[in-house]
Design a protein around this motif. Structure first.
Motif, short mmCIF file in Angstrom:
data_model
loop_
_atom_site.label_atom_id
_atom_site.label_comp_id
_atom_site.label_asym_id
_atom_site.label_seq_id
_atom_site.Cartn_x
_atom_site.Cartn_y
_atom_site.Cartn_z
N LEU A 1 -32.52 66.70 78.33
CA LEU A 1 -32.79 66.51 76.91
C LEU A 1 -32.79 67.84 76.16
CD1 LEU A 1 -35.58 63.80 77.08
CD2 LEU A 1 -33.13 63.48 76.70
N ASP A 2 -33.37 68.85 76.78
CA ASP A 2 -33.37 70.18 76.16
C ASP A 2 -31.94 70.69 75.98
OD1 ASP A 2 -36.15 70.17 76.06
OD2 ASP A 2 -36.38 71.44 77.84
N ALA A 3 -31.08 70.43 76.95
CA ALA A 3 -29.68 70.87 76.85
C ALA A 3 -28.97 70.14 75.71
CB ALA A 3 -28.96 70.63 78.18
N ILE A 4 -29.23 68.86 75.55
CA ILE A 4 -28.64 68.11 74.44
C ILE A 4 -29.12 68.70 73.12
CG2 ILE A 4 -28.54 65.87 73.26
CD1 ILE A 4 -28.93 64.61 76.11
N ALA A 5 -30.42 68.94 73.02
CA ALA A 5 -31.00 69.46 71.78
C ALA A 5 -30.49 70.86 71.45
CB ALA A 5 -32.52 69.46 71.87
N ARG A 6 -30.23 71.68 72.47
CA ARG A 6 -29.76 73.05 72.25
C ARG A 6 -28.26 73.15 72.07
NH1 ARG A 6 -33.06 74.18 76.74
NH2 ARG A 6 -31.16 74.37 77.94
N ASN A 7 -27.54 72.07 72.19
CA ASN A 7 -26.09 72.09 72.06
C ASN A 7 -25.73 72.71 70.71
OD1 ASN A 7 -23.35 71.58 71.75
ND2 ASN A 7 -23.49 69.56 72.69
N PRO A 8 -24.98 73.82 70.71
CA PRO A 8 -24.70 74.51 69.45
C PRO A 8 -23.66 73.81 68.57
CG PRO A 8 -23.60 75.63 71.25
CD PRO A 8 -24.43 74.53 71.86
N THR A 9 -22.93 72.87 69.12
CA THR A 9 -21.93 72.17 68.30
C THR A 9 -22.60 71.09 67.46
OG1 THR A 9 -21.42 70.58 70.05
CG2 THR A 9 -20.11 72.61 69.99
N ALA A 10 -21.95 70.73 66.39
CA ALA A 10 -22.49 69.69 65.51
C ALA A 10 -22.66 68.39 66.29
CB ALA A 10 -21.55 69.48 64.33
N PRO A 11 -23.69 67.63 65.96
CA PRO A 11 -23.91 66.37 66.67
C PRO A 11 -22.76 65.39 66.48
CG PRO A 11 -25.84 66.96 65.36
CD PRO A 11 -24.74 67.90 64.98
N THR A 12 -22.36 64.78 67.58
CA THR A 12 -21.40 63.68 67.55
C THR A 12 -22.00 62.55 68.38
OG1 THR A 12 -20.24 64.36 69.57
CG2 THR A 12 -19.43 65.29 67.47
N ALA B 1 -38.40 66.67 69.54
CA ALA B 1 -38.04 67.09 68.18
C ALA B 1 -36.57 67.49 68.06
CB ALA B 1 -38.94 68.23 67.72
N GLY B 2 -36.07 68.26 69.01
CA GLY B 2 -34.68 68.70 68.94
C GLY B 2 -33.70 67.55 69.06
N LEU B 3 -33.99 66.63 69.94
CA LEU B 3 -33.14 65.46 70.09
C LEU B 3 -33.20 64.59 68.84
CD1 LEU B 3 -31.28 63.77 71.89
CD2 LEU B 3 -33.32 62.70 72.84
N PHE B 4 -34.41 64.38 68.32
CA PHE B 4 -34.56 63.59 67.10
C PHE B 4 -33.76 64.20 65.95
CE2 PHE B 4 -36.49 62.71 63.01
CZ PHE B 4 -36.43 61.32 62.99
N LYS B 5 -33.79 65.50 65.84
CA LYS B 5 -33.06 66.17 64.76
C LYS B 5 -31.57 65.85 64.83
CE LYS B 5 -32.38 70.77 62.76
NZ LYS B 5 -32.67 72.19 62.90
N ARG B 6 -31.01 65.88 66.05
CA ARG B 6 -29.58 65.56 66.22
C ARG B 6 -29.32 64.08 65.92
NH1 ARG B 6 -26.46 69.43 68.58
NH2 ARG B 6 -24.96 67.90 69.35
N LEU B 7 -30.20 63.22 66.40
CA LEU B 7 -30.03 61.79 66.14
C LEU B 7 -30.16 61.49 64.65
CD1 LEU B 7 -32.03 60.36 69.16
CD2 LEU B 7 -29.55 60.21 68.80
N ASP B 8 -31.05 62.19 63.98
CA ASP B 8 -31.23 61.98 62.54
C ASP B 8 -29.98 62.37 61.77
OD1 ASP B 8 -32.85 61.17 60.31
OD2 ASP B 8 -33.08 63.31 59.82
N VAL B 9 -29.34 63.46 62.16
CA VAL B 9 -28.08 63.86 61.51
C VAL B 9 -27.05 62.73 61.65
CG1 VAL B 9 -26.11 65.45 61.69
CG2 VAL B 9 -28.45 66.34 61.75
N LEU B 10 -26.96 62.17 62.84
CA LEU B 10 -26.01 61.07 63.06
C LEU B 10 -26.41 59.83 62.28
CD1 LEU B 10 -25.39 61.53 66.87
CD2 LEU B 10 -23.82 62.09 65.00
N HIS B 11 -27.68 59.53 62.23
CA HIS B 11 -28.14 58.37 61.48
C HIS B 11 -27.80 58.52 60.00
CE1 HIS B 11 -30.53 54.90 60.45
NE2 HIS B 11 -31.14 55.62 59.51
N GLN B 12 -27.99 59.71 59.46
CA GLN B 12 -27.68 59.94 58.05
C GLN B 12 -26.18 59.79 57.77
OE1 GLN B 12 -30.09 60.18 55.78
NE2 GLN B 12 -31.55 60.04 57.46
N ALA B 13 -25.36 60.09 58.77
CA ALA B 13 -23.90 60.02 58.60
C ALA B 13 -23.30 58.75 59.19
CB ALA B 13 -23.27 61.25 59.25
N ARG B 14 -24.12 57.77 59.52
CA ARG B 14 -23.66 56.60 60.27
C ARG B 14 -22.50 55.87 59.59
NH1 ARG B 14 -28.44 55.58 57.98
NH2 ARG B 14 -28.69 53.70 56.71
#
Length: 158
Positions: free
Chosen positions: A65-76, A132-145
């Motif tokens: 989960l930490d690796a997913i959250a630290r992924n420097p590329t934009a969430p997809t 928190a880091g994972l939620f942040k990435r998921l939130d970006v995707l949710h906003q762009a759903r």
């Protein structure tokens, strides 16, 4: 004397993640399963294998989960949702095996492991869903759903 001490003379050592059961080489729960259909090697499993395996599985899951959250590329969808779905396979495999054994072939030793692991597993589940880091990435995707081109699987409109 605690309830777990009455069931197994070596219960404290059995539940300690630093004991022999934590040794990856000696713990069949932490090795690939080479049995038919990759079923658990039930004949090799002992109650003292579970607590160390659970701890190792939870640690591996947190690292994933930490690796997913630290992924420097934009969430997809693939690098966040699909990666999240694939994370934690080790701890889920251990938990499914344990729950099946505890329900179908329980013993005082397995019940003691269940009691001892209830709090760490609950805390782990909370940590996963409150990461928190994972939620942040998921939130970006949710906003762009609406722009992700994903199909609705439940027939509901977006």
């Amino acid at each position: 004397m605690t309830p777990t001490e009455t069931h197994h003379p070596n219960m404290a050592a059995m539940l300690d993640p630093q004991t022999d059961g934590a040794d990856k080489q000696g713990n069949p729960l932490l090795q690939p399963w080479t049995t038919a259909h990759e079923l658990p090697p039930f004949e090799a499993l002992r109650p003292e294998h579970f607590a160390p395996a659970f701890h190792a599985g939870m640690q591996a899951h947190r690292q994933e989960l930490d690796a997913i959250a630290r992924n420097p590329t934009a969430p997809t969808f693939d690098n966040t949702v699909k990666a999240f779905d694939g994370a934690g396979r080790l701890v889920r495999r251990i938990e499914m095996t344990f729950d099946n054994l505890a329900a179908s072939q329980t013993s005082p030793a397995l019940q003691a492991v269940k009691l001892a692991m209830a709090q760490p597993l609950a805390a782990h589940a909370n940590a996963v869903y409150m990461h928190a880091g994972l939620f942040k990435r998921l939130d970006v995707l949710h906003q762009a759903r609406s722009t992700l081109g994903l199909a609705c699987w439940n027939g509901m409109s977006r």
